[in-house]
Structures are given as C-alpha cells and as structure tokens.
Scaffold this active site. Structure first.
Site, PDB file in Angstrom:
ATOM      1  N   ASP A 252       0.911  -1.413  -0.023  1.00 42.56           N
ATOM      2  CA  ASP A 252      -0.027  -0.058   0.080  1.00 42.56           C
ATOM      3  C   ASP A 252       0.887   1.456  -0.032  1.00 42.56           C
ATOM      4  O   ASP A 252       1.806   1.251   0.833  1.00 42.56           O
ATOM      5  CB  ASP A 252      -1.019  -0.031   1.272  1.00 42.56           C
ATOM      6  CG  ASP A 252      -2.166   0.908   1.040  1.00 42.56           C
ATOM      7  OD1 ASP A 252      -2.200   1.558   0.210  1.00 42.56           O
ATOM      8  OD2 ASP A 252      -3.139   0.566   1.760  1.00 42.56           O
ATOM      9  N   ASP A 253       0.642   2.274  -0.940  1.00 40.64           N
ATOM     10  CA  ASP A 253       1.101   3.438  -1.107  1.00 40.64           C
ATOM     11  C   ASP A 253       2.800   3.339  -1.289  1.00 40.64           C
ATOM     12  O   ASP A 253       3.588   4.406  -0.998  1.00 40.64           O
ATOM     13  CB  ASP A 253       1.041   4.221   0.183  1.00 40.64           C
ATOM     14  CG  ASP A 253      -0.481   4.841   0.333  1.00 40.64           C
ATOM     15  OD1 ASP A 253      -1.127   4.457  -0.467  1.00 40.64           O
ATOM     16  OD2 ASP A 253      -0.710   5.424   1.244  1.00 40.64           O
TER      17      ASP A 253
ATOM     18  N   CYS B 223      -6.484   4.143  -3.632  1.00 40.39           N
ATOM     19  CA  CYS B 223      -6.460   2.702  -3.299  1.00 40.39           C
ATOM     20  C   CYS B 223      -7.567   1.767  -3.733  1.00 40.39           C
ATOM     21  O   CYS B 223      -7.577   0.887  -4.652  1.00 40.39           O
ATOM     22  CB  CYS B 223      -6.032   2.359  -1.815  1.00 40.39           C
ATOM     23  SG  CYS B 223      -7.305   2.995  -0.721  1.00 40.39           S
TER      24      CYS B 223
ATOM     25  N   HIS C 289      -9.952  -2.925  -1.332  1.00 40.55           N
ATOM     26  CA  HIS C 289      -9.916  -1.968  -0.371  1.00 40.55           C
ATOM     27  C   HIS C 289     -10.983  -2.524   0.867  1.00 40.55           C
ATOM     28  O   HIS C 289     -10.731  -2.442   2.073  1.00 40.55           O
ATOM     29  CB  HIS C 289     -10.179  -0.890  -0.659  1.00 40.55           C
ATOM     30  CG  HIS C 289     -10.338   0.282   0.360  1.00 40.55           C
ATOM     31  ND1 HIS C 289      -9.320   0.971   0.956  1.00 40.55           N
ATOM     32  CD2 HIS C 289     -11.497   0.959   1.056  1.00 40.55           C
ATOM     33  CE1 HIS C 289      -9.606   1.772   1.803  1.00 40.55           C
ATOM     34  NE2 HIS C 289     -10.789   1.727   1.785  1.00 40.55           N
TER      35      HIS C 289
ATOM     36  N   ASP D 142      -0.093   0.046  -4.927  1.00 37.00           N
ATOM     37  CA  ASP D 142      -1.235   0.316  -5.456  1.00 37.00           C
ATOM     38  C   ASP D 142      -1.499   1.532  -6.396  1.00 37.00           C
ATOM     39  O   ASP D 142      -2.265   1.798  -7.144  1.00 37.00           O
ATOM     40  CB  ASP D 142      -2.476   0.080  -4.695  1.00 37.00           C
ATOM     41  CG  ASP D 142      -2.304   1.095  -3.413  1.00 37.00           C
ATOM     42  OD1 ASP D 142      -1.328   1.554  -3.180  1.00 37.00           O
ATOM     43  OD2 ASP D 142      -3.184   0.995  -2.424  1.00 37.00           O
ATOM     44  N   HIS D 143      -0.460   2.565  -6.046  1.00 40.14           N
ATOM     45  CA  HIS D 143      -0.204   3.786  -6.681  1.00 40.14           C
ATOM     46  C   HIS D 143       1.019   4.408  -6.243  1.00 40.14           C
ATOM     47  O   HIS D 143       1.676   3.783  -5.311  1.00 40.14           O
ATOM     48  CB  HIS D 143      -1.597   4.833  -6.586  1.00 40.14           C
ATOM     49  CG  HIS D 143      -1.974   4.582  -5.118  1.00 40.14           C
ATOM     50  ND1 HIS D 143      -1.089   5.085  -3.938  1.00 40.14           N
ATOM     51  CD2 HIS D 143      -3.082   4.251  -4.594  1.00 40.14           C
ATOM     52  CE1 HIS D 143      -2.015   4.951  -2.960  1.00 40.14           C
ATOM     53  NE2 HIS D 143      -3.101   4.249  -3.188  1.00 40.14           N
TER      54      HIS D 143
END
Length: 477
Positions: free
Chosen positions: A43-44, A82, A136, A322-323
């Site tokens: 994540d992130d 997300c 999510h 995810d990004h």
C-alpha cells in the site's frame, strides 16, 4: 499443450526467428504444470527503491527479488487512489468518469458482471486466498476466494498508549492520533508482521495440495500512519534527509493540479492548513522510509519460506504498489493527483526459468497485469479485459502499445513517450484546464507547456489521442 498457449508460443517464434531456443525451453517448461502465483500488494509504495536508481532506502529483500525478476521502469496505475486502483487492476477494466472513482470503490458495485482475476483462477482450479489488504473492502468479490483473512484490531494499528487513546475506536484518522509512531515492539505487533506470518502458514499448508495456488498478500505499510518498530527508524539519520527538488508549486501549473492533502491533515500532529514545516516534513519522510524497510523485512520472510519449501521453481511472484505517493513533491503529500509521483508505481515479476534481473522501459498500465498472468498460466483471458499482456516483454520483445491512461476525478492523463498530457474535463468531455510536461527536459514536472503557443498544435493532437485511448465507455453513465 493448451491451444491458446501453443498459439502464443508459435507467434513468438514467428516474431523472434531462430534466436528463440532459450525462450522455447522456458515457455515449454512453464506449461508442464500450472504455476502457483504469489501476488504481493504494498500500500502506497513509491518506486523510490534501489533497483529504480535510489540508494537511500534500505530494502535488501526487494532488491534481491528485483535481481531475479523483470523490473518495469515505467509502470503506471490507472487511478491514484487505493480502492479504485485495486478494483481496476483485479477486474482488468479502465476507470471511467463514473466507474472506479475513489477509495471506497468496490468491484461488486462497479463491475458486478465481470470475472475478476482471482475468480477466473478459482474457476480454473486454483486455490485462492486473500490475506491483508487486496481489495479495499475485505469482503469485496468474496466469491472469488476460498479464504479471506484480515488481522483483527483497529485499522490504524497504533501501539503507543497515547495514540491508542487519542484514536479511540475510529478506523479513520482523528484529530488526536499522530501521523507516525516509533515503538519498541516486535515486528508482529503491527499488522504487516501478522500478514507475513499468515502468508508463511498458508505456504506451508498449500505446499502439499494437489492444486496450484493464488496466494495474495496485501501489506499495509507504508500507508499512513507511518508506524514501524523503532529498529527500522534507527536505520536512517534524519539529518541526512532532504526535501525533494520539486518542493515548489509553479505558477504555470493549473490550480486544479494541487490539493490540500486532507488524508494527512486528519492526523493530530499535522497543521490544518498551509505548508508542512520543514522539520515535520523530514520526520514524515523518515517515517515513510522506516515503514518501507519494515515491510521489506516482512516480504523477505515470506520469500525465504517460499524457497525453504522448494516452491520457488513452481511459483510466479509479482509485486506491485497500488499507486505512487507524494513525499513533499510539488509541496504535496499523499496521492490523488496526476503528477508522475502519484501515477508511477513499482512493478516487478519473477517467472521461474525466464526472468533474471532484467529491466524494461516499456510503458505498462496496471490493467495489463490481469491478461499477463492469465497468459503465463495458460488460461484464456475474458473478452472484458481492457489491458494488454506484457508477456512479449518477458520474451525479449518490445510491445506495440507505448502509452498509458490514468485519471483522478476530472483529470485524465495520457502518458506517451516522454510526454505527460493531462486535461480536466466536464461531464461531456470538454476540457477546462490542461497541462503538458516533457520529461526529457523537465522530469520534475515544473514547466507546464500546454498554454505555450509553440505547443498549440501538439496539444491539439494529444487531446484527440487522449479521447481515442481513454476507453470506449469513458463518458458512459
């Protein structure tokens, strides 16, 4: 041999000629039995890692995995938030103006009739297990999984007494709790340590099963709050941490490109308005680095177990964030923009017998992951999928597709070559703001070319191309 895979193999021979002996051996070996898939989401996670040219974050386990994988230098999420990013990736569908919008997006609601990647694998004999944060919402696409597991406890996962008290029962950040903490605790005190241990237990259980597995591990850090055991904070000297070179918001950039990073301001030790003070900014960066090192250690434990169990040669490993994430870039924090810092993502894939630490500059979108994995395990890809397989890159070819499209709210970005072109559009698709960056001369995206007379013709062509490529359903309600 599966007819579909035979077709792909024969096509690769026609395209690559007689230089394909090594590729032939690898591909035939790949098809002796269905490959397991270890599917790791972080994540992130920014591509601010050693194998992307950075040298200040300590992530030895990711570095080792990259040395055995194909590393995508130019991988882009299709939407930098997300929930929407994960739903888009797992269904292989592009975000549109009305589909896959925000963090609360679910595949069940936005793509109810689409066969997701885990569901397709399950239908084709795979054992599918979701641990941690994959979608999510934990129960999204629930029929796709044989088992869904998430650690018990508050999602913010504080360990220090003051933060626990100030956060209360809130699963979202509240005014009192800090945006980071450094606690003298074991790795398994935080969720990611528990997720790693669950993944290890699952590998042991799956080792002797007669079916192939799709084991998805969704690690939580470095998502806010930046909570990690103290030993990972101790890896870094904060006095050596610098603010990014792009710590500026140029006048030429449309105001629409900036936001007030409300996700960060929810925390009690963050100012409610204005710039983040420099010392606090460096402390946040320090916390982010510590979290990356912490999650790296957890991923390393899982990969070590995969090897110990002698599953390495039968398992594809794919790792993705995810990004992207802003760490003060353009004086922004978090994601939710279409600058490259929010769109560019880490993506690496290890295919036994094929990858050996190669890198590629081919532009890849996250919707390309679904058809690539199905091709690698010789399962026919559903016709709903909008991405293109990157398997030709694994075979040493350069793909015909050389572009990507990402969006967030009104902003839609075409990435082509060195150009990043963004339009902010109304419901009817008419643009009301735009920006253009040429990374060859402006990699930090500080000089918007879109309103300069010399680029007028190029902007018109990019505007047309953006509409051609943003998807046939983009404006459909």
């Amino acid at each position: 041999m599966n007819k579909f895979f035979t077709y792909i193999y024969c096509l690769s021979i026609l395209l690559t000629g007689c230089k394909s002996n090594e590729k032939k051996e690898s591909i035939v070996k790949q098809n002796h039995q269905p490959k397991n898939i270890l599917f790791i989401a972080v994540d992130d996670l920014r591509p601010e890692l050693n194998f992307y040219g950075a040298n200040h974050i300590k992530s030895p386990n990711l570095d080792k995995l990259a040395s055995e994988s194909l590393v995508f230098n130019r991988s882009y999420c299709n939407i930098p938030v997300c929930g929407a990013s994960r739903a888009s990736l797992l269904t292989g569908l592009r975000p549109t103006r009305y589909r896959f919008i925000d963090y609360a997006t679910t595949a069940d609601k936005d793509a109810p009739n689409v066969i997701s990647l885990p569901k397709l694998l399950k239908q084709n004999g795979y054992i599918t297990r979701s641990n941690g944060k994959i979608y999510h919402e934990n129960n999204d696409d629930s029929l796709a999984w044989n088992n869904i597991w998430f650690p018990e406890g508050n999602i913010r996962n504080y360990q220090l007494e003051d933060n626990i008290k100030n956060n209360g029962n809130a699963n979202l950040a509240v005014a009192g709790a800090a945006a980071f903490e450094m606690a003298e605790v074991s790795d398994t005190a935080y969720f990611d340590g528990k997720i790693a241990q669950k993944g290890i237990a699952d590998l042991k259980m799956l080792k002797n099963r007669s079916k192939p597995f799709f084991l998805a591990l969704g690690f939580m850090k470095p998502h806010l709050p930046f909570n990690a055991p103290k030993k990972y904070w101790d890896l870094y000297d904060r006095s050596s941490i610098e603010l990014p070179a792009s710590y500026i918001q140029p006048q030429s950039t449309p105001k629409e490109a900036f936001h007030k990073f409300g996700e960060l301001r929810n925390y009690g030790n963050i100012p409610l308005k204005g710039d983040i003070p420099d010392d606090l900014a460096k402390e946040l960066i320090h916390g982010y680095y510590a979290c990356v090192s912490y999650v790296d250690a957890q991923i390393g434990l899982v990969l070590d177990e995969l090897k110990r169990l002698e599953l390495e040669d039968d398992t594809i490993v794919i790792l993705w964030g995810d990004h992207g994430w802003n760490l003060g870039d353009h004086k922004l924090w978090c994601k939710h923009v279409t600058f490259e810092t929010a769109l560019r993502t880490p993506l690496i894939i290890k295919v036994p017998g094929i990858t050996k630490g190669e890198t590629t500059d081919a532009i890849t979108e996250y919707i390309d992951i679904y058809p690539s994995l199905t091709e690698l395990v010789a399962i026919e890809t559903p016709n709903t999928i909008e991405g293109k397989s990157f398997v030709p890159i694994l075979n040493g070819e350069f793909p015909e597709k050389d572009w990507a499209v990402s969006k967030f709210k009104d902003a839609v970005t075409l990435i082509k070559g060195d150009l990043f072109y963004t339009e902010w559009t109304k419901d009817d698709g008419v643009a009301y703001a735009r920006m253009l960056f040429d990374h060859k001369i402006d990699p930090l995206e500080l000089d918007n070319l879109a309103e300069k007379p010399a680029y007028e013709k190029q902007v018109k062509l990019l505007s047309l191309e953006l509409r051609e490529k943003w998807g046939k359903d983009f404006l459909k309600k």
